[in-house]
Design a protein around this motif. Structure first.
Motif, PDB file in Angstrom:
ATOM      1  N   GLY A   1      -4.362   3.410  10.364  1.00 46.88           N
ATOM      2  CA  GLY A   1      -4.019   2.037  10.703  1.00 46.88           C
ATOM      3  C   GLY A   1      -2.671   1.918  11.365  1.00 46.88           C
ATOM      4  O   GLY A   1      -2.202   2.849  12.014  1.00 46.88           O
ATOM      5  N   GLU A   2      -2.038   0.789  11.161  1.00 49.52           N
ATOM      6  CA  GLU A   2      -0.802   0.434  11.855  1.00 49.52           C
ATOM      7  C   GLU A   2       0.384   0.529  10.894  1.00 49.52           C
ATOM      8  O   GLU A   2       0.301   0.119   9.742  1.00 49.52           O
ATOM      9  N   ALA A   3       1.496   1.095  11.374  1.00 47.47           N
ATOM     10  CA  ALA A   3       2.626   1.462  10.511  1.00 47.47           C
ATOM     11  C   ALA A   3       3.247   0.287   9.764  1.00 47.47           C
ATOM     12  O   ALA A   3       3.457   0.365   8.549  1.00 47.47           O
ATOM     13  N   SER A   4       3.571  -0.820  10.446  1.00 46.86           N
ATOM     14  CA  SER A   4       4.307  -1.891   9.772  1.00 46.86           C
ATOM     15  C   SER A   4       3.468  -2.559   8.684  1.00 46.86           C
ATOM     16  O   SER A   4       3.964  -2.838   7.585  1.00 46.86           O
ATOM     17  N   SER A   5       2.170  -2.783   8.964  1.00 45.02           N
ATOM     18  CA  SER A   5       1.333  -3.411   7.934  1.00 45.02           C
ATOM     19  C   SER A   5       1.086  -2.441   6.775  1.00 45.02           C
ATOM     20  O   SER A   5       1.020  -2.850   5.622  1.00 45.02           O
ATOM     21  N   ALA A   6       0.962  -1.137   7.073  1.00 44.30           N
ATOM     22  CA  ALA A   6       0.798  -0.149   6.009  1.00 44.30           C
ATOM     23  C   ALA A   6       2.043  -0.100   5.122  1.00 44.30           C
ATOM     24  O   ALA A   6       1.938  -0.023   3.893  1.00 44.30           O
ATOM     25  N   MET A   7       3.227  -0.176   5.731  1.00 49.64           N
ATOM     26  CA  MET A   7       4.463  -0.169   4.934  1.00 49.64           C
ATOM     27  C   MET A   7       4.535  -1.412   4.053  1.00 49.64           C
ATOM     28  O   MET A   7       4.968  -1.334   2.894  1.00 49.64           O
ATOM     29  N   GLU A   8       4.085  -2.551   4.566  1.00 50.40           N
ATOM     30  CA  GLU A   8       4.061  -3.775   3.745  1.00 50.40           C
ATOM     31  C   GLU A   8       3.139  -3.597   2.536  1.00 50.40           C
ATOM     32  O   GLU A   8       3.457  -4.035   1.430  1.00 50.40           O
ATOM     33  N   LYS A   9       1.997  -2.944   2.746  1.00 50.97           N
ATOM     34  CA  LYS A   9       1.077  -2.697   1.636  1.00 50.97           C
ATOM     35  C   LYS A   9       1.696  -1.763   0.595  1.00 50.97           C
ATOM     36  O   LYS A   9       1.499  -1.944  -0.605  1.00 50.97           O
ATOM     37  N   LEU A  10       2.450  -0.767   1.056  1.00 48.28           N
ATOM     38  CA  LEU A  10       3.156   0.114   0.115  1.00 48.28           C
ATOM     39  C   LEU A  10       4.147  -0.683  -0.727  1.00 48.28           C
ATOM     40  O   LEU A  10       4.258  -0.481  -1.938  1.00 48.28           O
ATOM     41  N   LYS A  11       4.848  -1.600  -0.081  1.00 46.49           N
ATOM     42  CA  LYS A  11       5.870  -2.392  -0.772  1.00 46.49           C
ATOM     43  C   LYS A  11       5.277  -3.339  -1.811  1.00 46.49           C
ATOM     44  O   LYS A  11       5.938  -3.646  -2.812  1.00 46.49           O
ATOM     45  N   GLU A  12       4.043  -3.781  -1.594  1.00 50.25           N
ATOM     46  CA  GLU A  12       3.408  -4.708  -2.542  1.00 50.25           C
ATOM     47  C   GLU A  12       3.334  -4.123  -3.952  1.00 50.25           C
ATOM     48  O   GLU A  12       3.394  -4.847  -4.940  1.00 50.25           O
ATOM     49  N   ASN A  13       3.180  -2.794  -4.043  1.00 45.79           N
ATOM     50  CA  ASN A  13       3.084  -2.128  -5.343  1.00 45.79           C
ATOM     51  C   ASN A  13       4.325  -1.297  -5.662  1.00 45.79           C
ATOM     52  O   ASN A  13       4.304  -0.501  -6.608  1.00 45.79           O
ATOM     53  N   GLY A  14       5.374  -1.442  -4.864  1.00 47.10           N
ATOM     54  CA  GLY A  14       6.594  -0.663  -5.090  1.00 47.10           C
ATOM     55  C   GLY A  14       6.432   0.818  -4.801  1.00 47.10           C
ATOM     56  O   GLY A  14       7.280   1.623  -5.183  1.00 47.10           O
ATOM     57  N   LEU A  15       5.346   1.182  -4.119  1.00 50.05           N
ATOM     58  CA  LEU A  15       5.095   2.599  -3.847  1.00 50.05           C
ATOM     59  C   LEU A  15       6.124   3.187  -2.891  1.00 50.05           C
ATOM     60  O   LEU A  15       6.374   4.392  -2.903  1.00 50.05           O
ATOM     61  N   HIS A  16       6.757   2.340  -2.073  1.00 50.30           N
ATOM     62  CA  HIS A  16       7.811   2.819  -1.172  1.00 50.30           C
ATOM     63  C   HIS A  16       9.021   3.318  -1.956  1.00 50.30           C
ATOM     64  O   HIS A  16       9.798   4.130  -1.469  1.00 50.30           O
ATOM     65  N   ILE A  17       9.180   2.858  -3.192  1.00 52.78           N
ATOM     66  CA  ILE A  17      10.267   3.326  -4.065  1.00 52.78           C
ATOM     67  C   ILE A  17       9.835   4.601  -4.779  1.00 52.78           C
ATOM     68  O   ILE A  17      10.604   5.551  -4.914  1.00 52.78           O
ATOM     69  N   LEU A  18       8.577   4.623  -5.232  1.00 52.12           N
ATOM     70  CA  LEU A  18       8.080   5.758  -6.014  1.00 52.12           C
ATOM     71  C   LEU A  18       7.947   7.037  -5.196  1.00 52.12           C
ATOM     72  O   LEU A  18       8.415   8.103  -5.620  1.00 52.12           O
ATOM     73  N   ILE A  19       7.318   6.969  -4.043  1.00 53.19           N
ATOM     74  CA  ILE A  19       6.941   8.185  -3.302  1.00 53.19           C
ATOM     75  C   ILE A  19       8.126   9.114  -3.038  1.00 53.19           C
ATOM     76  O   ILE A  19       8.030  10.315  -3.314  1.00 53.19           O
ATOM     77  N   PRO A  20       9.279   8.633  -2.546  1.00 51.00           N
ATOM     78  CA  PRO A  20      10.380   9.575  -2.277  1.00 51.00           C
ATOM     79  C   PRO A  20      10.951  10.246  -3.530  1.00 51.00           C
ATOM     80  O   PRO A  20      11.662  11.247  -3.412  1.00 51.00           O
ATOM     81  N   THR A  21      10.632   9.719  -4.714  1.00 54.39           N
ATOM     82  CA  THR A  21      11.185  10.303  -5.948  1.00 54.39           C
ATOM     83  C   THR A  21      10.255  11.354  -6.561  1.00 54.39           C
ATOM     84  O   THR A  21      10.627  11.980  -7.565  1.00 54.39           O
ATOM     85  N   LEU A  22       9.063  11.543  -6.006  1.00 53.80           N
ATOM     86  CA  LEU A  22       8.095  12.464  -6.606  1.00 53.80           C
ATOM     87  C   LEU A  22       8.601  13.906  -6.534  1.00 53.80           C
ATOM     88  O   LEU A  22       9.233  14.309  -5.559  1.00 53.80           O
ATOM     89  N   LYS A  23       8.303  14.683  -7.575  1.00 53.78           N
ATOM     90  CA  LYS A  23       8.795  16.065  -7.675  1.00 53.78           C
ATOM     91  C   LYS A  23       7.693  17.098  -7.438  1.00 53.78           C
ATOM     92  O   LYS A  23       7.977  18.258  -7.175  1.00 53.78           O
TER      93      LYS A  23
END
Length: 193
Positions: free
Chosen positions: A48-70
């Motif tokens: 899909g499209e980057a900006s709308s996909a990033m908005e969907k990630l933000k809806e669940n806070g996944l944009h915060i979680l993903i970079p912290t994964l080990k």
């Protein structure tokens, strides 16, 4: 092994699930933070499209979680692009895991690049058993330039990063789940990391 596929409404989830089953594993689709954090491997798909996909990630806070994964994380197509700093598509700020920006192919070539193309200059065990210039299936109009995180290249209009790696994070621009036996081999290599 617990294999989590991140569900944020922007992925080709069914074909990834089927590909993982074909190589003898079972995965689950989730947006639950705890299930993602405790998985052995995480797959971050994207269509899909980057900006709308990033908005969907933000809806669940996944944009915060993903970079912290080990654990090992594999971004596929748009998933890989969202792991980069920025994207020209929708003027999007990415997760900043990979130190590179996503830019659009020039007007000189047909976009999206759609179909089979070769990968080469293969680095890391992600490509163990894959020969240079093997064909993978791609569908994209934007790409990551070559950078210090590049572990495979493809040439279309320009030479670009078809795979990236930094620490436990891996990204592939191509679709391993649609790339036949060699794509499945790359998925197996990822699950064996």
């Amino acid at each position: 092994m617990k294999i989590a596929i991140i569900d944020y409404g922007a992925g080709n989830l069914q074909s990834i699930l089927f590909a993982i089953e074909r190589i003898g594993f079972t995965a689950f689709v989730t947006k639950d933070w705890n299930l993602i954090k405790t998985a052995d491997k995480v797959i971050f798909p994207g269509v899909g499209e980057a900006s709308s996909a990033m908005e969907k990630l933000k809806e669940n806070g996944l944009h915060i979680l993903i970079p912290t994964l080990k654990q090992p994380v594999l971004g596929i197509c748009l998933g890989m692009q969202l792991m980069c700093r920025t994207s020209e598509e929708g003027n999007t700020t990415g997760l900043g895991i990979f130190d590179v920006d996503i830019i659009k192919f020039s007007k000189e070539v047909k976009v999206p690049q759609m179909g089979w193309n070769t990968i080469y200059n293969l680095k890391t065990t992600l490509f163990q058993g894959i020969k240079e210039k093997e064909y993978m299936y791609l569908v994209h109009s934007f790409y990551a330039s070559k950078c210090s995180n590049t572990i495979a290249n493809t040439d279309y209009d320009t030479e670009y990063s078809s795979a990236l790696q930094k620490d436990n994070f891996y990204g592939v621009q191509f679709h391993p789940e649609k790339s036949g036996v060699f794509g499945e081999k790359i998925l197996l290599n990822f699950l064996n990391l």
